[in-house]
Design a protein around this motif. Structure first.
Motif: not given
Length: 100
Positions: A2-19
């Motif tokens: 889905g549209w958020a898969a890239h952000y979810i992967k980063k969150l699961q790695a402990g990163e903060t994301v912006s979009f």
């Protein structure tokens, strides 16, 4: 994927994301195209009204926690629609900032 898969992967790695999400389902809380910052979250700290990046029935949303029942969270948008109930494993991050 889905549209958020890239952000979810980063969150699961402990990163903060912006979009900048698009759409009107959160109108009044998040306008289409506003910059949203989402950080990983410990679901035990969530409250009703928090905005989370989550997956409900296979669909990815940046929506509101409408209710909490033990370890389950009811997710919905800002227009009255309820997406459904999920466990903590379906919540990937909490929106901590919304900017123009």
């Amino acid at each position: 994927m889905g549209w958020a898969a890239h952000y979810i992967k980063k969150l699961q790695a402990g990163e903060t994301v912006s979009f900048r999400p698009r759409g009107a389902s959160m109108k009044g809380r998040i306008e289409s195209g506003q910059l949203c910052t989402v950080t990983p979250v410990d679901c035990s700290t969530l409250s009703v009204g928090d905005i989370v990046l989550c997956k409900v029935h296979g669909n990815e949303y940046l929506h509101i926690v409408k209710a909490i029942n033990g370890v389950r969270f009811q997710i919905g948008n800002n227009r009255g629609l309820v997406n459904g109930w999920i466990g903590a494993n379906g919540i990937f991050g909490k929106c901590i900032r919304i900017e123009a």
